[in-house]
Write an enzyme that holds these catalytic residues in place. Structure first.
Site: not given
Ligand code: NDP
Length: 245
Positions: A10, A12-13, A88, A153
């Site tokens: 994960g 990329s974002r 992540n 979740y």
């Molecule tokens: P985003 O939605 O901004 O980014 C998610 C990233 O995960 C993207 O790069 C996406 O790739 C990738 N991804 C999603 N599903 C898959 C998959 N099945 N296989 C491979 N890559 C995948 O998320 P955040 O940055 O906000 O969150 C990152 C982590 O932090 C997560 O685990 C989230 O649960 C955790 N978190 C986030 C919080 C928040 O407030 N933002 C709070 C607590 C925890 P693509 O775009 O190509 O799909």
């Protein structure tokens, strides 16, 4: 961290992107895994490379063990065995328990928890041989506090904490540390769609009265991944402005 091989799922974002860039700055060779957006994956790798780092983007779904096996093979061919794993990749969905389908439960738990297991299983084989490794699992405060409308979740994130502690106990003799990082409310695409009123309430619940940035999480992850993190294992550390304490 110079020339250590890091894999950020994960990457990329959002939080994963900030972690990948931070590890790249610290000298690691960074493999960025993403699910669908080729352009964003390539952009993060490009940004690291333009700044003198060494990064490459790989498309693989953490929910698909065949793709994850190929990912580890490709990373090894490009950079060598993974030494730092940052699990992540994650998704969030909201639904009351009474209406939650098994399909939606599975999608969330498989991505967030089984994906962490699948990546860790492949990473530790080489780490055990090398007698060195860092595994950082991005869980969530939701796994400690619970989340109304997000039981799947929160369950996946609580499971990730139990998994991290178990792996830490099992792998400590191999000089492998395993820690869970639990962010609170962080500004990313995941939280961008939150209704203004809900968002205001969330911020009010944070002692620091503000959301965190992906960079706040990345600094901690980079420390845990470094040599300086060698005696920290089995911990669950929040980056949340005091939300969970
Ligand atoms: P985003 O939605 O901004 O980014 C998610 C990233 O995960 C993207 O790069 C996406 O790739 C990738 N991804 C999603 N599903 C898959 C998959 N099945 N296989 C491979 N890559 C995948 O998320 P955040 O940055 O906000 O969150 C990152 C982590 O932090 C997560 O685990 C989230 O649960 C955790 N978190 C986030 C919080 C928040 O407030 N933002 C709070 C607590 C925890 P693509 O775009 O190509 O799909």
């Amino acid at each position: 961290m110079k020339d250590r091989v890091a894999l950020v799922t994960g990457g990329s974002r959002g939080i994963g992107r900030a972690i990948a860039i931070e590890l790249g700055k610290a000298g690691a060779k960074v493999a960025i895994c993403y699910k669908q957006n080729d352009e964003l994956g390539a952009k993060v790798a490009g940004e690291i490379n333009e700044n003198g780092g060494n990064a490459k983007a790989f498309k693989a779904d953490v929910n698909n063990s065949t793709e994850i096996t190929s990912l580890f093979k490709s990373v090894k061919e490009s950079f060598g065995p993974v030494e730092i794993l940052v699990s992540n990749a994650g998704i969030i969905r909201q639904c009351p328990i009474a209406l939650l389908s098994e399909q939606e439960w599975d999608e969330v738990v498989d991505t967030n928890l089984k994906g962490t297991f699948t990546c860790t299983r492949l990473a530790v084989r080489d780490m055990m041989r090398a007698k060195w490794g860092r595994i950082i699992i991005i869980s969530s405060d939701a796994g400690r506090l619970g989340e109304a409308m997000g039981s799947h979740y929160a369950a996946s994130k609580a499971g990730a904490i139990g998994f991290a502690k178990s792996a830490a106990r099992e792998l400590a003799p191999y000089n492998i540390t395993v820690n869970a990082v639990t962010p609170g409310y962080i500004e990313t695409d995941m939280t961008a769609g939150t209704e203004a009123a809900v968002r205001a309430k969330q911020i009010e619940s944070v002692p620091a009265r503000k959301m965190g940035s992906p960079q706040d999480v990345a600094w901690l992850v980079a420390f845990l991944a470094s040599e300086k993190g060698q005696y920290i294992t089995g911990q669950t550390i929040s980056v949340d402005g005091g939300l969970f304490m």
